[in-house]
Design an enzyme around this catalytic site. Structure first.
Site, PDB file in Angstrom:
ATOM      1  N   GLY A  50       0.797  -1.219   0.000  1.00 56.69           N
ATOM      2  CA  GLY A  50       0.000   0.000   0.000  1.00 56.69           C
ATOM      3  C   GLY A  50       0.826   1.262   0.000  1.00 56.69           C
ATOM      4  CB  SER A  51       4.422   1.852  -0.175  1.00 59.19           C
ATOM      5  OG  SER A  51       4.826   1.035  -1.258  1.00 59.19           O
ATOM      6  N   GLY A  52       2.215   2.676  -2.659  1.00 61.31           N
ATOM      7  CA  GLY A  52       2.128   3.423  -3.902  1.00 61.31           C
ATOM      8  C   GLY A  52       3.312   3.211  -4.817  1.00 61.31           C
ATOM      9  CG  LEU A  53       6.926   2.990  -3.577  1.00 58.57           C
ATOM     10  CD1 LEU A  53       8.205   2.715  -2.795  1.00 58.57           C
ATOM     11  CD2 LEU A  53       7.077   4.260  -4.410  1.00 58.57           C
ATOM     12  N   GLY A  54       3.920   0.152  -6.209  1.00 54.65           N
ATOM     13  CA  GLY A  54       3.647  -1.046  -6.994  1.00 54.65           C
ATOM     14  C   GLY A  54       4.096  -2.331  -6.331  1.00 54.65           C
ATOM     15  CD  GLU A 107      -1.416  -7.297  -8.887  1.00 48.58           C
ATOM     16  OE1 GLU A 107      -1.467  -6.584  -7.862  1.00 48.58           O
ATOM     17  OE2 GLU A 107      -0.550  -7.157  -9.775  1.00 48.58           O
ATOM     18  CG  ASP A 138       2.128  -0.929 -10.534  1.00 44.37           C
ATOM     19  OD1 ASP A 138       2.501   0.164 -10.994  1.00 44.37           O
ATOM     20  OD2 ASP A 138       1.301  -1.040  -9.610  1.00 44.37           O
TER      21      ASP A 138
END
Length: 343
Positions: free
Chosen positions: A109-113, A147, A159
């Site tokens: 959930g960090s936004g870095l994929g 996914e 991503d």
């Protein structure tokens, strides 16, 4: 035998969201992203105990299951199980006992994929282990299908391709589902100047992107003119960012990032929040030129563009908040795997 793999996480510099269906299906999407030296890791160890042993540090899952050709998608370590099930189904892998361990350099959930990168990493380990005939486009597409289709997790397409290819990439997501990855050859001084001019700040709060992405999907499906117009501008920002990046125009990059963030906030209600806005305000007051959340929004990492001589001042101001800054460098390589033969 031991098999290891790793794949880099990414920063979404411009165009993020235009790779999400149904927008990309109807209008086509363009994204510019770059991978950084934070990674997802996977290790597979051959065993002979009749068990498939799973240890996922990110989800806190540790379990052992009898060898089977299908693992249950039961909410625990579903990325590992999803990849395994698809590899067995598509490539005729004979069920055998093994232990698999995974972890990320950044929180989910960090936004870095992180989730998509982890799927690529796990898949790359199986490709290395079984000598599967898959190239970069094949791995990216299969990771996306696992996914988004098999596991039903919301998100876009960028991503998986970023993690597989690595580096700075200008990606085109065409209406017929075709994806074209255009690697950018950025001069070394431009990369160095961009690194010197960027701060990566973790808000201290991870978030689930599913609700935000679902709202974006509904806005497109229902013909929300403001949201669609904003997404058109976000897509154009990737075109503009490409030119500014190739020229080394850092002020231009800052302007594009600022406008993209303003348009991004029109896509869904919860893309920004008080903690994100507070970090933005503090950074701007301390001298930052622009900021944008990486990923869907709602939390995770914020990218700031600053004058390098003001970088420490901005980092100092941000250090008084609940989050923290993370040093990073841009990385060139994509997903790769290797074998270790025991003696």
């Amino acid at each position: 035998m031991i098999i290891r793999s790793k794949a880099p996480l990414r920063l979404g510099l411009a165009g993020g969201g235009s790779d999400v269906s149904p927008y990309s299906d109807e209008y086509g999407g363009i994204v510019l992203n770059a991978t950084i030296n934070l990674y997802a890791y996977c290790t597979i160890e051959e065993t002979d105990n009749g068990q498939i042993t799973i240890q996922s540090y990110d989800s806190g899952c540790v379990e052992s299951l009898p060898v089977s050709d299908t693992l249950p998608i039961d909410g625990k370590a579903i990325l590992i199980k999803g990849v395994y099930n698809r590899v067995v189904r598509d490539f005729g892998m004979q069920p055998v006992s093994f232990a698999i361990t995974t972890y990320n350099d950044a929180p989910a959930g960090s936004g870095l994929g992180t989730s998509s990168t982890m799927v690529v990493t796990i898949l790359k380990a199986f490709v290395e282990w079984l000598n599967l005939p898959l190239g970069d486009y094949d791995i990216s597409r299969l990771a996306y299908e696992i996914e988004r289709v098999d596991l039903g997790l919301s998100g876009g397409k960028q991503d998986q391709y970023a993690a597989t290819f690595g580096g700075f990439n200008y990606m085109e997501f065409l209406k017929d589902g075709l994806v074209i990855v255009n690697p950018l050859r950025i001069k070394r001084w431009i990369v160095d100047e961009l690194e010197a001019s960027m701060i990566l700040y973790f808000t201290g709060a991870s978030r689930s992107s599913a609700k935000i992405i679902e709202e974006q999907r509904k806005n497109t499906q229902h013909g929300n003119e403001e949201a669609i117009s904003a997404m058109h501008k976000i897509k154009q920002s990737a075109v503009d960012m490409k030119l500014a990046l190739l020229k080394g125009d850092i002020d231009g990059i800052a302007g594009i990032l600022h406008d993209a963030w303003e348009n991004k906030k029109k896509m869904a209600k919860h893309i920004s929040n008080p903690s994100i806005q507070e970090a933005m305000d503090v950074a701007m007051k301390a001298g930052a030129k622009a900021g944008k959340v990486s990923g869907a929004g709602g939390g995770g990492f914020i990218m700031f563009i600053v004058d390098p001589v003001k970088k420490k001042a901005v980092e100092g101001a941000l250090s008084r908040l609940t989050g923290y800054t993370v040093p990073f460098q841009f990385s060139e390589g994509g997903a790769h795997g290797w074998k270790i033969y025991s003696r």
